[in-house]
Write an enzyme that holds these catalytic residues in place. Structure first.
Site, mmCIF file in Angstrom:
data_model
loop_
_atom_site.group_PDB
_atom_site.id
_atom_site.type_symbol
_atom_site.label_atom_id
_atom_site.label_comp_id
_atom_site.label_asym_id
_atom_site.label_seq_id
_atom_site.Cartn_x
_atom_site.Cartn_y
_atom_site.Cartn_z
ATOM 1 N N ASP A 277 0.875 -1.170 0.000
ATOM 2 C CA ASP A 277 0.000 0.000 0.000
ATOM 3 C C ASP A 277 0.916 1.225 0.000
ATOM 4 O OD1 ASP A 277 -2.152 1.729 0.018
ATOM 5 O OD2 ASP A 277 -3.249 0.658 1.569
HETATM 6 C C1 NOJ Z 1 -4.059 3.906 0.170
HETATM 7 C C2 NOJ Z 1 -5.241 2.993 0.275
HETATM 8 O O1 NOJ Z 1 -5.186 2.253 1.472
HETATM 9 C C3 NOJ Z 1 -5.368 2.042 -0.883
HETATM 10 O O2 NOJ Z 1 -6.581 1.346 -0.759
HETATM 11 C C4 NOJ Z 1 -5.261 2.775 -2.175
HETATM 12 O O3 NOJ Z 1 -5.458 1.903 -3.256
HETATM 13 C C5 NOJ Z 1 -3.902 3.439 -2.247
HETATM 14 N N1 NOJ Z 1 -3.792 4.394 -1.152
HETATM 15 C C6 NOJ Z 1 -3.649 4.149 -3.571
HETATM 16 O O4 NOJ Z 1 -4.403 5.282 -3.666
#
Ligand code: NOJ
Length: 743
Positions: A277
């Protein structure tokens, strides 16, 4: 007989051909990957493991083969420009994958995933994701970070909006449908965007529902509750996974070898790739799990996270980790191999550019129709006293409330690209269906959080002049979603007070809630004659709502998550354990009814709250219709089943009302005695059916005996011989049941 033999032989030959085509394709991709890998420098390999944010400022790095993927560029011209640099100016010409959070639609916005889950309609959910893929891919996006299939049992958690709710089976079925919708029939179609099962794992169990918080999930619960949707995503062919932000019992998911090596690769044989993430390798420093960026990169790579999103711990440290002998080049080769394989599967080497003529395939009429159907089927009728709804077209409506005409707010969280100029608000929808002269509008509050009463007077005046009040409230988009957890989940601002004031006019009141989570609306619902839970319904929400209010559509959504009466009851989910002292309505006494100085044990010692009881406001699977359905004659094809048998459960369902309608028939099972205690009910099958007024049908739902498996004390997945109870009905409180045994 001859015909039968012929058809069997033909299907065997066909299957053999298909397998051999698939193997040949896999072989040739495998060969291409190996050939390419053998030509790559360490720097180029590291490049494939880095995803950077935004489409500008990276040209030189792309030229040097130092970047594998980009997130958050949605400009097709720029995407083509960057691909051209990657393809034509880098030494090996490896294409980029362009990624974006396309969560519940792109320009055309569908209901939030929690709303879509309330439709219990996998085909519709798949169609929504297909449309999102068609729109997004027309700008050059080929990878979405969805579906989010974290089991969510806590309405305080803002990201419950992005989930399919609390149930492992419903989430598995709908998550698989989403994967299929995004990825389409073929990964190398230009309208296919690869899906990403996220967040592996346990993110929804954030303690106290506070986003990013630590999770404590016993290993058995991880296996039986949190992991099944991810396994279902693998089975549906998902090509990527995302590592979660949270730690589980002290080990951050991003550095968790058990999750990604043991479960995902060794047990499930996943051969796509895992992305971190945003900055999650780096955040392991904050977790106190690693000392510095170098160790962060080492732990994440060793755990099996192929690609780092946004931060550069991989880029900055892999080389030195290899030189110092801390990291084996074989691990890097494998990580890169997985990324390249998916790029080949997507056809990016041959067809990297977004075609000019395909650009901007947005909001076609059929997309809007699909979004309307999704919104219609996602809305849940929670209350309808004295058949307040539907309203006849002659009624004069006072439309009031802070969500009644908010084109942006009804779209929900994660709508980076959503086009709010397309939105049909409740005001527009009701005007279209009832006529402009029949709808008097006064918002009463400017936004859902308004804390003053300046708008009350006008709203009350309008209400007095009307036949019926439709109050559309809830919470704005920004009150749910990532990092937007709430400790109090009442209607925000002065909505409750306004509703009470409006009710004083004596007019019937329809409460419509647009929200990203279950809200604690129990007390305020007492002031409403009818309640529709609309979630954040997306672009066509107002049109769908108007059809439901007018009775052009019959509500059919069912709750994918338990609605608590009060925050203090959370976590509350239907598939809980029985405990040694289950609660009991016969002995439960409300706190204010307990006699003064009652002896300590006089009211029984059972598992409940003396103030809030033990029952939810609305159970999982609940939802009303304008018609009624009666269930009868439950039966099974056998009494005793063996391993690998299919259980066929039949039921009669009759539409006993005066309108055609859809019902979601739900099948639940309880394993009565287990080597570990088992949930009081578990959803194992469901089906959405349509019945005309007076129509009766007998339908059969099936489940595999192996679907009764659970993780026992020895951590083995087993189906234990013994007795089971099986219910079929319209929600998780279903009472019609029968019994069977497994030998
Ligand atoms: C953080 C989030 O937790 C995730 O779900 C998301 O896809 C990413 N950022 C990218 O934006």
């Amino acid at each position: 007989m001859n015909k039968l033999i012929l058809s069997v032989v033909l299907s065997i030959v066909l299957m053999a051909c298909q397998n051999s085509t698939h193997n040949k394709q896999a072989d040739s991709i495998g060969q291409k990957v190996e050939k390419l890998l053998s030509q790559m420098t360490l720097e180029e390999k590291i490049g494939q493991m880095w995803q950077v944010n935004g489409g500008y400022g990276h040209d030189d790095n792309i030229r040097q083969g130092k970047i594998g993927s980009i997130l958050n560029d949605v400009d097709p011209q720029n995407i083509n420009r960057l691909q051209k640099i990657a393809l034509e100016e880098s030494r090996l010409g490896i294409p980029l994958i362009i990624a974006r959070d396309v969560i519940h639609g792109f320009k055309t916005v569908f209901p939030i995933p929690l709303g879509q889950a309330a439709s219990w309609n996998p085909e519709l959910v798949e169609q929504g994701c297909r449309i999102a893929a068609q729109e997004a891919s027309s700008t050059g996006i080929r990878w979405t970070f969805a579906p989010m299939i974290d089991i969510s049992r806590d309405a305080r958690w803002g990201r419950i909006a992005e989930s399919c709710g609390e149930d492992p089976y419903l989430t598995s079925v709908l998550g698989a449908a989403m994967v299929k919708g995004f990825q389409g029939d073929s990964l190398n179609s230009e309208t296919s965007i690869i899906a990403c099962a996220k967040h592996m794992a346990g993110y929804g169990a954030a303690e106290g529902g506070r986003d990013y918080n630590t999770t404590l999930i016993p290993p058995r619960e991880l296996r039986d509750v949190y992991l099944p949707p991810f396994k279902a995503a693998v089975d549906a062919g998902v090509r990527t996974f995302m590592a979660a932000f949270n730690d589980i019992d002290g080990v951050p998911a991003t550095g968790n070898e058990f999750l990604f090596r043991q479960v995902l690769r060794n047990e499930w044989h996943f051969d796509g790739f895992v992305v971190s993430d945003w900055a999650s390798p780096w955040e392991m420093i904050n977790h106190g799990f690693v000392a510095d960026e170098k160790e962060a990169a080492l732990r994440a790579i060793k755990a099996g996270v192929n690609m780092e999103m946004a931060t550069s711990t991989y880029n900055d440290n892999i080389k030195v980790l290899i030189e110092e002998g801390l990291l084996d080049i074989k691990i890097i080769d494998q990580a890169v191999r997985d990324v390249l394989r998916v790029k080949f599967e997507m056809g990016l080497f041959d067809n990297p550019y977004v075609a000019e003529e395909n650009q901007y395939q947005f909001a076609k009429p059929k997309y809007l129709e699909a979004a309307k159907l999704a919104a219609t089927q996602s809305m849940v009728l929670l209350k309808n006293d004295k058949n307040t709804l539907p309203l006849s077209l002659s009624k004069k409506i006072a439309l009031i409330g802070p969500m009644a005409n908010q084109a942006y707010e009804q779209l929900g969280t994660w709508i980076f690209d959503g086009d709010s100029t397309l939105t049909v608000t409740p005001l527009k929808g009701l005007q279209d269906v009832f006529g402009k002269d029949k709808v008097m509008f006064a918002e009463g509050m400017a936004i859902s959080r308004t804390r003053h009463q300046k708008g009350y007077r006008k709203a009350i005046e309008q209400a007095k002049k009307s036949d019926v009040i439709v109050f559309v409230g809830g919470e704005e988009s920004i009150l749910s979603g990532e990092a937007h957890s709430r400790a109090n989940i009442d209607l925000p601002g002065v909505q409750n007070d306004l509703i009470k004031e409006l009710k004083k006019t004596g007019k019937p009141l329809v409460l419509v809630v647009m929200a990203g989570r279950p809200l604690t609306i129990g007390a305020i619902s007492e002031y409403a004659d009818a309640v529709i839970y609309a979630w954040h319904p997306g672009t066509m929400g107002g049109a769908a709502l108007a059809d439901i209010i007018a009775g052009n559509a019959n509500p059919s959504g069912k709750l994918p998550v338990t609605f608590p009466k009060e925050v203090g009851q959370i976590p509350m989910h239907y598939n809980h354990k029985n405990t040694g002292r289950p609660a009991n309505l016969d002995t439960w006494t409300q706190m204010y009814d307990i006699p003064v100085k009652a002896p300590q044990t006089s009211l029984g010692n059972e598992s409940h709250y003396i103030d809030a009881g033990f029952e939810p406001l609305y159970p999982f699977g609940y939802g009303l219709s304008y018609t009624s359905f009666v269930y009868s004659d439950i039966s099974l094809d056998k009494e005793i089943y063996a391993k690998d048998d299919i259980i066929a459960a039949s039921i009669k369902v009759k539409n006993t009302g005066e309108m055609a309608g859809d019902e979601i028939v739900q099948l639940y099972v309880r394993d009565l005695v287990g080597n570990v205690s088992r949930p009081v009910k578990e959803l194992k099958a469901f089906k959405r059916i349509s019945l005309n007024e007076g129509e009766e049908t007998t339908l059969t739902l099936t489940l595999d005996v192996n679907d009764l498996a659970f993780t026992n004390v020895a951590m083995e997945r087993v189906v234990e011989p013994g007795q089971f109870e099986l219910w079929i009905g319209g929600d998780s409180n279903a009472t019609l049941s029968t019994f069977f045994s497994v030998k």
